[in-house]
Scaffold this motif. Structure first.
Motif, mmCIF file in Angstrom:
data_model
loop_
_atom_site.group_PDB
_atom_site.id
_atom_site.type_symbol
_atom_site.label_atom_id
_atom_site.label_comp_id
_atom_site.label_asym_id
_atom_site.label_seq_id
_atom_site.Cartn_x
_atom_site.Cartn_y
_atom_site.Cartn_z
ATOM 1 N N LEU A 1 -42.001 18.403 -70.783
ATOM 2 C CA LEU A 1 -41.704 19.573 -71.598
ATOM 3 C C LEU A 1 -41.578 20.803 -70.704
ATOM 4 O O LEU A 1 -42.028 20.798 -69.558
ATOM 5 C CB LEU A 1 -42.806 19.801 -72.634
ATOM 6 N N LEU A 2 -40.985 21.855 -71.232
ATOM 7 C CA LEU A 2 -40.869 23.106 -70.504
ATOM 8 C C LEU A 2 -41.279 24.251 -71.420
ATOM 9 O O LEU A 2 -41.350 24.091 -72.635
ATOM 10 C CB LEU A 2 -39.431 23.323 -70.008
ATOM 11 N N MET A 3 -41.563 25.387 -70.827
ATOM 12 C CA MET A 3 -41.954 26.558 -71.602
ATOM 13 C C MET A 3 -40.746 27.468 -71.798
ATOM 14 O O MET A 3 -40.021 27.773 -70.847
ATOM 15 C CB MET A 3 -43.072 27.317 -70.887
ATOM 16 N N LEU A 4 -40.535 27.885 -73.032
ATOM 17 C CA LEU A 4 -39.524 28.880 -73.339
ATOM 18 C C LEU A 4 -40.126 30.257 -73.076
ATOM 19 O O LEU A 4 -41.097 30.649 -73.715
ATOM 20 C CB LEU A 4 -39.087 28.759 -74.797
ATOM 21 N N GLY B 1 -40.336 27.946 -56.037
ATOM 22 C CA GLY B 1 -40.642 26.532 -56.184
ATOM 23 C C GLY B 1 -40.809 26.083 -57.617
ATOM 24 O O GLY B 1 -40.810 24.874 -57.887
ATOM 25 N N PHE B 2 -40.960 27.017 -58.550
ATOM 26 C CA PHE B 2 -41.068 26.673 -59.960
ATOM 27 C C PHE B 2 -39.685 26.753 -60.618
ATOM 28 O O PHE B 2 -38.814 27.510 -60.190
ATOM 29 C CB PHE B 2 -42.048 27.595 -60.679
ATOM 30 N N ARG B 3 -39.523 25.986 -61.686
ATOM 31 C CA ARG B 3 -38.236 25.923 -62.365
ATOM 32 C C ARG B 3 -37.985 27.191 -63.186
ATOM 33 O O ARG B 3 -38.900 27.754 -63.782
ATOM 34 C CB ARG B 3 -38.160 24.685 -63.260
ATOM 35 N N LYS B 4 -36.730 27.571 -63.232
ATOM 36 C CA LYS B 4 -36.295 28.696 -64.066
ATOM 37 C C LYS B 4 -34.877 28.370 -64.515
ATOM 38 O O LYS B 4 -33.898 28.865 -63.993
ATOM 39 C CB LYS B 4 -36.360 30.005 -63.278
ATOM 40 N N GLU B 5 -34.804 27.494 -65.523
ATOM 41 C CA GLU B 5 -33.530 26.953 -65.987
ATOM 42 C C GLU B 5 -32.995 27.772 -67.160
ATOM 43 O O GLU B 5 -33.762 28.331 -67.944
ATOM 44 C CB GLU B 5 -33.719 25.498 -66.435
ATOM 45 N N PRO B 6 -31.677 27.816 -67.330
ATOM 46 C CA PRO B 6 -31.120 28.535 -68.476
ATOM 47 C C PRO B 6 -31.583 27.907 -69.795
ATOM 48 O O PRO B 6 -31.601 26.681 -69.937
ATOM 49 C CB PRO B 6 -29.607 28.371 -68.297
ATOM 50 N N VAL C 1 -30.335 30.478 -75.128
ATOM 51 C CA VAL C 1 -30.121 31.871 -75.508
ATOM 52 C C VAL C 1 -30.176 32.738 -74.257
ATOM 53 O O VAL C 1 -31.091 32.594 -73.438
ATOM 54 C CB VAL C 1 -31.192 32.330 -76.520
ATOM 55 N N LYS C 2 -29.222 33.625 -74.105
ATOM 56 C CA LYS C 2 -29.196 34.518 -72.953
ATOM 57 C C LYS C 2 -30.441 35.401 -72.953
ATOM 58 O O LYS C 2 -30.837 35.932 -73.987
ATOM 59 C CB LYS C 2 -27.938 35.388 -73.011
ATOM 60 N N GLY C 3 -31.051 35.539 -71.791
ATOM 61 C CA GLY C 3 -32.258 36.343 -71.681
ATOM 62 C C GLY C 3 -33.534 35.529 -71.757
ATOM 63 O O GLY C 3 -34.622 36.065 -71.563
ATOM 64 N N CYS C 4 -33.415 34.236 -72.026
ATOM 65 C CA CYS C 4 -34.564 33.328 -72.051
ATOM 66 C C CYS C 4 -34.359 32.234 -71.009
ATOM 67 O O CYS C 4 -33.218 31.910 -70.652
ATOM 68 C CB CYS C 4 -34.730 32.682 -73.422
ATOM 69 N N VAL C 5 -35.451 31.676 -70.518
ATOM 70 C CA VAL C 5 -35.379 30.586 -69.547
ATOM 71 C C VAL C 5 -36.324 29.465 -69.968
ATOM 72 O O VAL C 5 -37.226 29.660 -70.781
ATOM 73 C CB VAL C 5 -35.739 31.063 -68.123
ATOM 74 N N LEU C 6 -36.089 28.299 -69.396
ATOM 75 C CA LEU C 6 -36.995 27.166 -69.532
ATOM 76 C C LEU C 6 -37.681 26.979 -68.187
ATOM 77 O O LEU C 6 -37.013 26.871 -67.155
ATOM 78 C CB LEU C 6 -36.231 25.901 -69.928
ATOM 79 N N THR C 7 -39.004 26.939 -68.189
ATOM 80 C CA THR C 7 -39.737 26.923 -66.923
ATOM 81 C C THR C 7 -40.951 26.012 -67.003
ATOM 82 O O THR C 7 -41.454 25.720 -68.090
ATOM 83 C CB THR C 7 -40.189 28.360 -66.561
ATOM 84 N N ASP C 8 -41.408 25.574 -65.836
ATOM 85 C CA ASP C 8 -42.656 24.806 -65.763
ATOM 86 C C ASP C 8 -43.789 25.686 -65.253
ATOM 87 O O ASP C 8 -44.873 25.191 -64.938
ATOM 88 C CB ASP C 8 -42.499 23.568 -64.873
ATOM 89 N N TYR C 9 -43.534 26.999 -65.153
ATOM 90 C CA TYR C 9 -44.569 27.921 -64.688
ATOM 91 C C TYR C 9 -45.230 28.619 -65.873
ATOM 92 O O TYR C 9 -44.564 29.148 -66.758
ATOM 93 C CB TYR C 9 -43.992 28.985 -63.757
ATOM 94 N N TYR C 10 -46.554 28.613 -65.862
ATOM 95 C CA TYR C 10 -47.337 29.269 -66.910
ATOM 96 C C TYR C 10 -48.652 29.721 -66.305
ATOM 97 O O TYR C 10 -49.294 28.985 -65.557
ATOM 98 C CB TYR C 10 -47.601 28.288 -68.060
ATOM 99 N N MET C 11 -49.045 30.940 -66.598
ATOM 100 C CA MET C 11 -50.350 31.428 -66.162
ATOM 101 C C MET C 11 -50.977 32.225 -67.295
ATOM 102 O O MET C 11 -50.348 33.096 -67.892
ATOM 103 C CB MET C 11 -50.232 32.307 -64.918
ATOM 104 N N ASP C 12 -52.229 31.907 -67.584
ATOM 105 C CA ASP C 12 -52.992 32.601 -68.628
ATOM 106 C C ASP C 12 -53.700 33.783 -67.992
ATOM 107 O O ASP C 12 -54.595 33.614 -67.178
ATOM 108 C CB ASP C 12 -53.991 31.619 -69.252
ATOM 109 N N HIS C 13 -53.285 34.993 -68.352
ATOM 110 C CA HIS C 13 -53.974 36.185 -67.825
ATOM 111 C C HIS C 13 -53.778 37.348 -68.767
ATOM 112 O O HIS C 13 -53.058 37.254 -69.747
ATOM 113 C CB HIS C 13 -53.504 36.531 -66.418
#
Length: 225
Positions: free
Chosen positions: A191-194, A205-210, A213-225
């Motif tokens: 899965l990926l994060m919207l 090194g982390f994903r930042k895929e289209p 919707v323009k202005g949003c990405v799909l990524t495997d990077y997430y940080m809780d802060h």
């Protein structure tokens, strides 16, 4: 480690999937999601005990049942078809043994009807015991992503720029537990994060895929802060 919201927090992003817990920071929450009053089936009927699992990934569409081997990042995401399949898939990586349409007395706030309509949400489920996980099924992924982006913009794009909602092709999840969300972003989960935050800047090194919707990405990077 817990997040202060499932997908939109006090400082932040949306009123969607709001789950509050101690500690953590502002994760965008998908709209206070779900009171158990949501309608719809979210897809085909349950295909059996192993529908949508790694043991039977293609039954009734199942997990990755319609995902091409070659394609965009979105096309490679798992597809559930039913709430049962989505819950079983999520349960393979974090606590989701039983799924219910009832959010419980201390569960997330009721879903925003306007967001559900705009995002084509058909069904909401809850699992995970104390660390509540919310699962959404939707019919139109582009409409869902558009609604999520609009909800964030409506809130002024405040909050944690490194958070969003975990998505598949036809389902999304958010959790009070940051570790649960991180587990679904591991390569073996697929899965990926919207993320629609304009200030999102993942480390190299982390994903930042289209996204769709323009202005949003799909990524495997997430940080809780």
């Amino acid at each position: 480690m817990r997040t202060t919201s499932l997908l939109a927090s006090a400082a932040a992003v949306t009123a969607l999937l709001t789950l509050t817990a101690c500690g953590g920071g502002a994760n965008p929450t998908v709209g206070g999601i779900g009171s158990g009053a949501d309608t719809g089936t979210g897809g085909a009927t349950d295909g059996g005990a192993h529908e949508g699992t790694l043991e039977n990934p293609t039954k009734n569409g199942g997990v990755n049942g319609n995902a091409p081997k070659d394609g965009t990042a979105f096309q490679k995401l798992p597809k559930a078809g039913t709430m049962a399949a989505a819950a079983r898939f999520i349960g393979g990586f974090t606590d989701c043994r039983q799924v219910s349409a009832d959010n419980g007395e201390d569960g997330p706030k009721s879903a925003d009807a306007e967001f559900n309509k705009a995002g084509t949400v058909t069904e909401t489920g809850y699992c995970g015991g104390q660390n509540r996980t919310t699962i959404l099924l939707y019919k139109d992924a582009k409409a869902f992503q558009t609604a999520f982006k609009a909800e964030m913009a409506k809130k002024g794009n405040r909050g944690n720029p490194d958070s969003g909602i975990v998505v598949g092709q036809d389902f999304a999840m958010g959790s009070q537990d940051a570790d649960s969300m991180s587990a679904l972003l591991q390569p073996q989960a697929g899965l990926l994060m919207l993320n629609c935050h304009p200030d999102f800047r993942p480390p190299s090194g982390f994903r930042k895929e289209p996204a769709l919707v323009k202005g949003c990405v799909l990524t495997d990077y997430y940080m809780d802060h």
